[in-house]
Design a protein around this motif. Structure first.
Motif, PDB file in Angstrom:
ATOM      1  N   SER A   1       0.852  -1.193   0.000  1.00 20.91           N
ATOM      2  CA  SER A   1       0.000   0.000   0.000  1.00 20.91           C
ATOM      3  C   SER A   1       0.884   1.237   0.000  1.00 20.91           C
ATOM      4  N   LEU A   2       0.641   2.131  -0.946  1.00 18.25           N
ATOM      5  CA  LEU A   2       1.465   3.337  -1.038  1.00 18.25           C
ATOM      6  C   LEU A   2       0.963   4.442  -0.125  1.00 18.25           C
ATOM      7  N   GLY A   3      -0.363   4.525   0.017  1.00 25.16           N
ATOM      8  CA  GLY A   3      -0.914   5.596   0.851  1.00 25.16           C
ATOM      9  C   GLY A   3      -0.394   6.952   0.404  1.00 25.16           C
ATOM     10  N   TYR A   4       0.098   7.726   1.362  1.00 23.84           N
ATOM     11  CA  TYR A   4       0.577   9.083   1.061  1.00 23.84           C
ATOM     12  C   TYR A   4       1.755   9.068   0.089  1.00 23.84           C
ATOM     13  N   GLN A   5       2.459   7.917  -0.034  1.00 23.33           N
ATOM     14  CA  GLN A   5       3.617   7.852  -0.930  1.00 23.33           C
ATOM     15  C   GLN A   5       3.208   7.740  -2.404  1.00 23.33           C
TER      16      GLN A   5
ATOM     17  N   ARG B   1       8.351  10.739   3.790  1.00 22.23           N
ATOM     18  CA  ARG B   1       7.878  10.297   5.100  1.00 22.23           C
ATOM     19  C   ARG B   1       6.654  11.075   5.548  1.00 22.23           C
ATOM     20  N   ILE B   2       5.778  10.384   6.258  1.00 21.60           N
ATOM     21  CA  ILE B   2       4.566  11.025   6.763  1.00 21.60           C
ATOM     22  C   ILE B   2       4.914  12.002   7.884  1.00 21.60           C
ATOM     23  N   VAL B   3       5.946  11.666   8.663  1.00 25.94           N
ATOM     24  CA  VAL B   3       6.457  12.603   9.675  1.00 25.94           C
ATOM     25  C   VAL B   3       7.968  12.702   9.483  1.00 25.94           C
TER      26      VAL B   3
ATOM     27  N   PRO C   1      11.596  12.204  10.165  1.00 24.18           N
ATOM     28  CA  PRO C   1      12.268  11.206  11.000  1.00 24.18           C
ATOM     29  C   PRO C   1      13.036  11.846  12.154  1.00 24.18           C
ATOM     30  N   MET C   2      13.479  13.075  11.956  1.00 24.96           N
ATOM     31  CA  MET C   2      14.300  13.713  12.977  1.00 24.96           C
ATOM     32  C   MET C   2      13.479  14.510  13.996  1.00 24.96           C
TER      33      MET C   2
ATOM     34  N   HIS D   1       9.957  14.585  14.203  1.00 25.94           N
ATOM     35  CA  HIS D   1       8.655  14.010  14.517  1.00 25.94           C
ATOM     36  C   HIS D   1       7.505  15.012  14.407  1.00 25.94           C
TER      37      HIS D   1
ATOM     38  N   LYS E   1       4.606  16.380  11.422  1.00 28.03           N
ATOM     39  CA  LYS E   1       4.012  15.909  10.178  1.00 28.03           C
ATOM     40  C   LYS E   1       4.597  16.678   8.986  1.00 28.03           C
TER      41      LYS E   1
ATOM     42  N   PRO F   1      -6.332  -1.163   1.554  1.00 27.33           N
ATOM     43  CA  PRO F   1      -5.288  -1.271   0.531  1.00 27.33           C
ATOM     44  C   PRO F   1      -4.638   0.068   0.201  1.00 27.33           C
ATOM     45  N   GLY F   2      -5.320   1.169   0.482  1.00 26.91           N
ATOM     46  CA  GLY F   2      -4.775   2.480   0.136  1.00 26.91           C
ATOM     47  C   GLY F   2      -4.024   3.150   1.278  1.00 26.91           C
ATOM     48  N   VAL F   3      -3.874   2.429   2.385  1.00 28.27           N
ATOM     49  CA  VAL F   3      -3.236   3.052   3.545  1.00 28.27           C
ATOM     50  C   VAL F   3      -1.862   2.432   3.783  1.00 28.27           C
ATOM     51  N   HIS F   4      -0.862   3.281   3.862  1.00 31.93           N
ATOM     52  CA  HIS F   4       0.513   2.845   4.102  1.00 31.93           C
ATOM     53  C   HIS F   4       0.667   2.396   5.571  1.00 31.93           C
TER      54      HIS F   4
ATOM     55  N   GLU G   1       1.136   5.077   8.029  1.00 28.28           N
ATOM     56  CA  GLU G   1      -0.050   5.827   8.418  1.00 28.28           C
ATOM     57  C   GLU G   1      -0.841   5.106   9.511  1.00 28.28           C
TER      58      GLU G   1
ATOM     59  N   TYR H   1       1.098   5.528  12.709  1.00 29.22           N
ATOM     60  CA  TYR H   1       1.026   6.923  13.144  1.00 29.22           C
ATOM     61  C   TYR H   1      -0.311   7.190  13.835  1.00 29.22           C
TER      62      TYR H   1
ATOM     63  N   TYR I   1      10.744   6.289  13.293  1.00 29.76           N
ATOM     64  CA  TYR I   1      10.465   7.696  13.017  1.00 29.76           C
ATOM     65  C   TYR I   1       8.990   8.038  13.152  1.00 29.76           C
TER      66      TYR I   1
ATOM     67  N   TRP J   1      12.928   7.351  17.238  1.00 28.41           N
ATOM     68  CA  TRP J   1      14.210   7.430  16.550  1.00 28.41           C
ATOM     69  C   TRP J   1      15.348   7.728  17.524  1.00 28.41           C
TER      70      TRP J   1
ATOM     71  N   LYS K   1      -0.949  -5.981   8.321  1.00 31.06           N
ATOM     72  CA  LYS K   1      -1.342  -5.506   6.986  1.00 31.06           C
ATOM     73  C   LYS K   1      -1.545  -6.749   6.116  1.00 31.06           C
TER      74      LYS K   1
ATOM     75  N   GLN L   1      -1.592  -7.152   2.119  1.00 36.13           N
ATOM     76  CA  GLN L   1      -0.401  -7.066   1.274  1.00 36.13           C
ATOM     77  C   GLN L   1       0.156  -8.424   0.854  1.00 36.13           C
TER      78      GLN L   1
END
Ligand SMILES: [Zn+2]
Lengths: 156, 384
Positions: free
Chosen positions: A25-29, A57-59, A61-62, A64, A66, B19-22, B25, B28, B72, B77, B114, B117
């Motif tokens: 799933s790619l989502g936001y990517q 990245r959604i957030v 990495p350094m 944190h 969005k 399927p559309g959610v990474h 996400e 998070y 992250y 991190w 998930k 997938q």
């Protein structure tokens, strides 16, 4: 108990032929993937220090926080490091062992994000950190929104 | 327990095909939710979250999900960030251990699954013995079928009794806004459904594929009392592994669950689990597992699980409602099930379980399972 003369096989070989298909799933990517199809490289940007990241990245990495802003990274970048695999390695796309003629390079793009790829210059002696490389793309109709839509990076 | 571990916040996503959610996400959403509830962030000065424990089975979802995204995503991190590639209940156990040992004061526990997938049978097959079992075609479903056949034969458990487990699960799921499957089913509907793996029918198996995530924040007693007015205390916890080889066990019984439960109960001072618990969330991936796990958990005698189902005592409104959430049979994903059990129990003990609330619940039993035919069991007892 086994008699001494009975064979004692040290190992047994089993092959596991199978096709494993992951539907990632790619989502936001999906924005990043779509840009590749368009021949563009984009990255997410941190609202705190402005650093751009690939993979996006959604957030941050350094920090944190969005990341919502996307920034075009241009078509060129500076070489950070390069190496060549001098033994047969798996091609993760086919599952076959193959020898790799093209070096793998790490690049800092004009927009600041870093990414990896292949390089058209096969003589690693000629690859110097700081030199400028340019993306060479597959023809538009062949692009699938994957990182190997960029065929290789070419010294400018 | 010398120290007490409190659950101070819990969160879950809706369970469904996403399927559309990474994965990032999903993680998070769940982890941010518990951080928002408590106002906690990751801090190095001992005033925030000290460490993370995450569960997720990377091979099941494609990427090194937990490894790649978690650090992250949740802000862990460059901090202590442990991984549990087993059922999510084991991540809760590990988080509690971090606090009990005094190593951490506050821990974030998260898990994701998930299933959309991957075809998970492809991967589960690889969990079986590489020399003797894989080539026969055994995986988790067929191992379960062997266990179902052995259990029902030895103790005379009937198909109708097992069908009632599914009917109860789906009926309860109607009250749970996070549940995946909440269709009205009759005993006949279950018995008429397609045979999946004899004697297990399609409706008697966990619906798949389903995606989702859960998160909890655990804290030591002192901090838990400051962080929430309604801490839920982990009073007992234990796990136990049985033989991996199915033939080494009598599949009609679940000895490792008996051991895990008795150790957890001893820690919590529970002597009569059926009377003492007000609510239970049990991980049943197949219908036969609910009565069998009842027996292992000491809620009834050996071979009495079917009769306990018949009695209706484990339905909503009964003496000990089991799986008010609808449980795994209404679609909680693999690997996440046991963590979800703890989350649901915590909601029950906080009085925040909405329409599925068991009134006045004071003590709860959470259970997780992993491996072929219930090889690993984890039991967590909770109190408000
Ligand atoms: Zn940043």
């Amino acid at each position: 108990m086994l008699k001494k003369e009975e064979p004692q096989d040290p190992s047994v070989a089993f092959r596991y032929p199978r096709v494993i298909t992951y539907k990632h799933s790619l989502g936001y990517q999906s924005k990043f993937a779509h840009a590749l199809k368009m021949g563009r490289i984009i990255a997410t940007k941190c609202p705190v220090d402005g650093r751009c990241t690939i993979p996006p990245r959604i957030v941050c990495p350094m920090h944190h926080v969005k990341q919502t802003e996307w920034v075009d990274q241009g078509q060129r970048g500076k070489l950070l490091s390069a190496f060549k695999i001098n033994f047969p390695m798996f091609d993760s796309r086919t599952g076959d062992l193959k020898s790799w003629e093209t070096p793998i390079v790490s690049i800092e793009l004009e927009g600041g994000a870093r990414m990896d790829g292949w390089c058209s210059e096969t003589d690693t002696e000629k690859l110097k950190p700081g030199m400028v490389l340019e993306a060479v793309w597959r023809p538009a109709e062949e692009r699938q929104g994957r990182v190997d839509d960029i065929l290789y990076w070419k010294p400018v | 327990m010398a120290r007490r571990v409190g659950i101070v916040a819990v969160a879950q996503t809706k369970f469904e095909e996403k399927p559309g959610v990474h994965i990032g996400e999903l993680l998070y959403q769940a982890s941010r939710d518990v951080m928002k509830q408590t106002g906690l962030e990751f801090k190095d000065d001992g005033t925030g979250i000290d460490c993370t424990v995450a569960s997720g089975y990377d091979m099941m979802s494609g990427p090194g999900g937990a490894y790649m995204f978690l650090g992250y995503i949740v802000g862990a991190w460059q901090r202590e960030d442990e991984r549990v590639i087993e059922d999510g209940s084991m991540a809760v156990y590990y988080g509690a251990a971090q606090i009990l040992s005094g190593h951490a004061d506050v821990a974030l526990v998260v898990g994701y699954s998930k299933e959309t997938q991957i075809d998970k049978n492809l991967i589960e097959c690889l969990s079986l013995d590489q020399i003797y079992q894989r080539r026969i075609g055994l995986d988790f479903v067929s191992s379960a079928a062997l266990q179902a056949m052995r259990y029902t034969t030895k103790y005379g458990i009937t198909p109708e009794q097992l069908a009632k487990v599914v009917v109860k699960a789906r009926k309860n799921a109607k009250n749970n806004p996070y549940a995946y499957c909440c269709d009205s089913l009759s005993v006949q509907d279950v018995l008429r459904s397609t045979m999946l793996c004899d004697p297990i029918r399609v409706q008697e198996a966990k619906p798949t594929p389903v995606d989702g995530a859960c998160a909890l924040i655990l804290a030591n007693e002192e901090k838990a009392k400051k962080l929430t007015k309604k801490p839920v205390w982990i009073t007992g916890v234990s796990s136990c592994y049985d033989h991996h080889e199915l033939g080494y066990r009598d599949l009609a019984d679940c000895d490792s669950l008996v051991t895990a439960a008795s150790k957890a109960y001893k820690m919590a001072g529970i002597t009569n689990p059926f009377k003492e618990f007000d609510v239970a969330e049990i991980s049943e991936h197949y219908s036969y597992q609910e009565p069998l796990w009842y027996e292992g958990l000491g809620l009834c005698g050996k071979g009495q699980g079917g009769k306990l189902i018949d009695s209706g005592k484990t339905q909503m409104g009964g003496e000990l409602p089991v799986n008010p959430s609808g449980g795994v049979l209404s679609g909680i994903p693999h690997c996440l099930a046991g963590m979800h059990s703890v989350v649901e129990c915590a909601l029950q003990l906080r009085g925040e379980a909405g329409d599925r609330q068991v009134k006045g619940a004071k003590k709860a039993l959470a259970h997780g399972v992993d491996g072929p035919a219930g090889q690993l069991h984890c039991v967590i007892t909770l109190e408000n």
